[in-house]
Enzyme design. Structure first.
Site, PDB file in Angstrom:
ATOM      1  N   ASP A  43       0.864  -1.179   0.000  1.00 45.76           N
ATOM      2  CA  ASP A  43       0.000   0.000   0.000  1.00 45.76           C
ATOM      3  C   ASP A  43       0.902   1.231   0.000  1.00 45.76           C
ATOM      4  OD1 ASP A  43      -2.213   1.532   0.163  1.00 45.76           O
ATOM      5  OD2 ASP A  43      -2.698   1.071   2.252  1.00 45.76           O
TER       6      ASP A  43
ATOM      7  N   ASP B 298      -3.363   2.498  -5.750  1.00 46.27           N
ATOM      8  CA  ASP B 298      -2.082   2.501  -5.020  1.00 46.27           C
ATOM      9  C   ASP B 298      -1.881   1.308  -4.111  1.00 46.27           C
ATOM     10  OD1 ASP B 298      -4.043   3.207  -3.248  1.00 46.27           O
ATOM     11  OD2 ASP B 298      -2.748   4.509  -2.088  1.00 46.27           O
ATOM     12  N   GLU B 299      -2.676   0.273  -4.261  1.00 47.75           N
ATOM     13  CA  GLU B 299      -2.427  -0.904  -3.439  1.00 47.75           C
ATOM     14  C   GLU B 299      -2.722  -2.179  -4.213  1.00 47.75           C
ATOM     15  OE1 GLU B 299      -5.297  -1.759  -0.262  1.00 47.75           O
ATOM     16  OE2 GLU B 299      -6.401   0.021  -0.889  1.00 47.75           O
TER      17      GLU B 299
END
Lengths: 457, 373
Positions: free
Chosen positions: A50, A143-144
């Site tokens: 993350d 974003d993860e």
């Protein structure tokens, strides 16, 4: 070849040198406090990665003068916090908080408007770097992602834990943002772990400690337990996962049906979900929320055009085409309208997507004010049947050729080099995406620890 | 109203008219069929506001009158009644319900008054002629498959009928296209068709007409038309339809005239071969590649997901070798409509429209747009 199987031997996340757990907890070589030691360190293969305060980190990277200031990404006229940097979080600023409240808590914060294209581009770079580690990358959001590193030891010449630590360093060095890593034996715990030591964290949850760790956590941490279900559980007096651990499977099943089964299994750290790379895309779409609600065709059409071009660009890049065009509108009072139309043939042309979307949009512009507009195509197929030449409509071929020429110009001179009259000179919410960076991360050759001298701890 | 009909007569008429009625209707009266008992029979009428079918059946009329009842419901009831049954339809005094009695079965259906039933006002027709059933059916059969379903090009959602001078004779010509293929068929124009406007008959009307013609192939069909409406009279059945209000594109320029590579093949073996090789293409519309050499045609389908297929056919071909791809389904559609023993392809190159003739029948021709292969 990496042969360490001594669980007492971890490594330093800064100098990447092997280190034994020491009383000082600091690396004997570089003095870093970030020494990673764990009994199951070399057995765990499922990771959740993350990015830390993703949007804010990117803004800080691009504007170094903001580095030491509390930074909030968000606002526009909608006035909600998208991301707050860690300095702002100290003051209590959180995502999705109304901007006025955030500024009450942290009046000195600098507020930056989000630039999604920039973040999306960085997100893709991170994704590409993940995919260099393993093909099993399951994106969760921009974003993860989950990574399954099973079977990659030989290729990397090192176990997953080490590869992940090096990945975190690579991302920091190459992209100027930081990530947090959670490493465990299943997705559920990997995801929890990544949240434990943010930012720049690396948390490990092994099989042995999982039940004890989970026992302390609130039930809301369980995947699938949302607000509503949490209330049901609270009503029954269940607040922690530990309470679930003490309950019988049959009892949970009787009370909560199929969800009970999930509660039973996950509360004991039993999660068999696989990391599934979602390359099977079902649709390609783009949408935007306006600064001010829009109602007229004159306002909406330019946005539709820009979004159609965006969708088309993605189709062309992905070498796919779609046969059903879907228009999505969200009204002022948050009601979603979707309208779709199936085309006789799959298309990847902005022109076709736009024209179809326009036909659908015309039926909806009845004075209603909209806050969001989106356009997408589904029913994806390869491009073999896409946009066949038409016997009757000779203009369609010319338009397709014109679009190809526009694409070529944009490829060479950037996306804004040439625009249609629909989007030319229109506001930010109707702007085509910027040119993307084509940087791809380089993969480093494997390192061989066992060739190094092991220092005495 | 009180009438007695023979179940088979009633069923036949209802079978024709109930199809016009859409299953889902926002306007209740459009779900109903109008029954009008007068003289020696009952007239039944159904409409969807674009298309209307009226059929007269023989009946013993005890008491004239009229009402409307749900069309699909009545059809389903009559369909399930025993063969040879006598059916009595009787409207209540107050006109709110109609009783259907056959043998020991009795049904009561809710009615809507006749006065609510919409009339598809036909206005006056500028042209009228008679055409024999098989000719009209031929025109439809040969072109119907090429009708477009694309809503945005509504003017392609039907068959374009017009009268045209060709080879010194006046022809009645039917054309349909969806942009990928075009079908053109013609017959000698019946007298009375001279000067008729070019009209586009909508897909649904074409379909209903085709079914009506299936039964009584040898009958003469009366045609009356104006710029906006057309009416077909087939025995006791009258079909009135709105026409598509649009301009059919200039299809003539689509028909290639300069294609110089001629391929002649046995129609039936070609159709069967296309059908066989296209088995491998799991998804509809995959391309069949035609590799044409001296005296030989090789059909090939390649599907990355499942495999590939090839088949060789003897062909009459002497021009320079060519490779060209077509949508398998389109080729099958055309092959299915050709009637002679041989089919003639006129080709130019892999990117240009190909012309396909019925070798025995100059009346029909097809244009196919190739696909990339």
């Amino acid at each position: 070849m990496f042969r360490l199987n001594d669980p007492k031997l971890g490594f330093c996340r800064d100098c990447l040198a092997p280190r034994r757990a020491a009383a000082s907890r600091r690396c004997a070589g570089c003095g870093s406090p970030r020494v990673l030691v764990h009994d199951e360190l070399y057995e765990l293969r499922i990771a959740h990665i993350d990015c830390d305060a993703f949007y804010a980190s990117i803004e800080k990277r691009d504007r170094p003068e903001l580095r030491d200031k509390p930074l909030i990404v968000g606002g526009g006229k909608r006035g909600v916090v998208s991301t707050a940097c860690y300095l702002a979080r100290i003051k209590g600023v959180r995502s999705a908080m109304p901007m006025f409240k955030a500024l009450e808590l942290c009046p000195e914060a600098v507020v930056v408007k989000p630039e999604m294209e920039k973040y999306a581009s960085a997100g893709r770079q991170v994704r590409a770097m993940m995919q260099a580690l393993t093909p099993l990358v399951e994106p969760v959001s921009i974003d993860e992602a989950f990574l399954d590193l099973s079977g990659t030891e030989r290729m990397h010449g090192a176990p997953p834990a080490f590869i992940l630590a090096r990945f975190a360093q690579d991302v920091e060095r190459e992209l100027g943002i930081s990530v947090s890593v959670g490493l465990s034996y299943c997705k559920f715990l990997a995801k929890m772990a990544s949240d434990l030591k943010k930012p720049r964290g690396f948390a490990v949850i092994g099989k042995a400690e999982a039940p004890a760790f989970l026992a302390e956590q609130p039930v809301t941490m369980i995947w699938g337990v949302g607000q509503a279900f949490a209330q049901v559980l609270h009503r029954d007096g269940i607040r922690t996962i530990g309470q679930l651990q003490r309950m019988e499977q049959g009892d949970l099943l009787r009370r909560y049906g199929s969800m009970g089964n999930r509660l039973f299994r996950l509360s004991r750290g039993d999660d068999t979900r696989r990391v599934e790379p979602s390359n099977e895309r079902k649709s390609v779409s783009a949408e935007t929320t306006f600064d001010n609600d829009l109602a007229t065709a004159a306002d909406l059409v330019p946005v539709l055009r820009a979004l159609s071009e965006k969708v088309s660009a993605r189709l062309k890049k992905g070498d796919t085409a779609g046969q059903t065009v879907t228009l999505k509108l969200k009204t002022q009072d948050f009601k979603t309208r979707t309208r779709n139309q199936r085309l006789p043939d799959p298309t990847r042309l902005a022109d076709r997507i736009f024209e179809t979307g326009l036909g659908l949009l015309r039926k909806e512009t009845d004075g209603t004010r909209f806050r969001l507009l989106g356009i997408g195509v589904s029913d994806l197929s390869d491009t073999a049947r896409a946009d066949p030449p038409d016997l009757i409509d000779l203009r369609s071929r010319k338009r397709a050729l014109a679009e190809t020429a526009v694409d070529a110009l944009r490829e060479k001179y950037g996306l804004r080099a040439i625009e249609t009259g629909y989007t030319f000179g229109k506001g930010t919410k109707g702007r085509p995406p910027r040119a993307e960076s084509t940087d791809t991360p380089s993969m480093r050759p494997p390192e061989f620890w066992d060739e190094m001298d092991l220092p005495d701890a | 109203m009180r009438v007695v009909l023979e179940r088979s007569n009633l069923l036949k008429a209802l079978n024709h008219v109930h199809r016009v009625v859409e299953r889902r209707n926002t306007i209740p009266i459009l779900s109903n069929v109008l029954l009008e008992a007068k003289g020696g029979g009952v007239d039944m009428k159904a409409t969807d506001l674009d298309l209307e079918i009226t059929e007269a059946t023989l009946a013993r009329v005890d008491q004239p009158g009229a009402t409307t009842v749900p069309a699909h419901l009545l059809y389903d009831i009559v369909r399930k009644l025993p063969d040879g049954a006598e059916v009595m339809l009787k409207l209540d005094e107050d006109g709110n319900a109609m009783t259907v009695v056959a043998g020991r079965s009795s049904f009561r259906l809710q009615c809507l008054p006749q006065s609510d039933f919409p009339e598809l006002s036909a206005g006056s027709f500028s042209h009228s002629f008679s055409i024999d059933g098989p000719s009209l059916k031929g025109l439809i059969d040969k072109t119907q498959f090429a009708i477009s379903t694309e809503e945005t090009r509504y003017y392609l959602n039907g068959i374009f009928f017009h009268a045209i001078e060709s080879d010194g004779k006046l022809k009645l010509r039917a054309v349909a296209t969806d942009g990928h293929r075009l079908a053109r068929a013609e017959v000698e124009a019946p007298s009375g068709a001279e000067g008729m406007p070019g009209i586009i008959i909508p897909r649904k009307t074409v379909g209903e007409l085709q079914k009506l013609l299936d039964g009584d192939a040898e009958q003469t069909v009366g045609v009356e038309l104006s710029e906006t409406k057309i009416r077909f009279t087939i025995g006791g059945i009258v079909l009135t339809s709105k026409l598509i209000d649009g301009t059919f594109p200039d299809y003539q320029r689509v028909i290639p005239t300069q294609n110089d590579k001629q391929l002649v093949i046995d129609r039936q073996s070609f159709a069967q071969a296309v059908d066989r090789v296209s088995t491998i293409s799991s998804e509809r519309g995959r391309a069949v590649k035609l590799s044409i050499n001296d005296g030989q045609l090789v059909l090939a389908v390649n599907n990355p997901d499942s495999g590939s297929a090839t088949e060789e056919l003897a062909a009459d071909y002497s021009a320079e070798p060519i490779e060209i791809g077509f949508n398998a389904r389109y080729l099958l559609d055309v092959a299915g409509q050709l009637s002679g023993s041989e089919a003639r392809f006129m080709l130019a190159d892999a990117g240009s429209p190909t012309l396909i003739h019925d070798q025995s029948d100059d009346q029909a021709l097809y244009v196919l747009m190739p696909m990339r292969v």
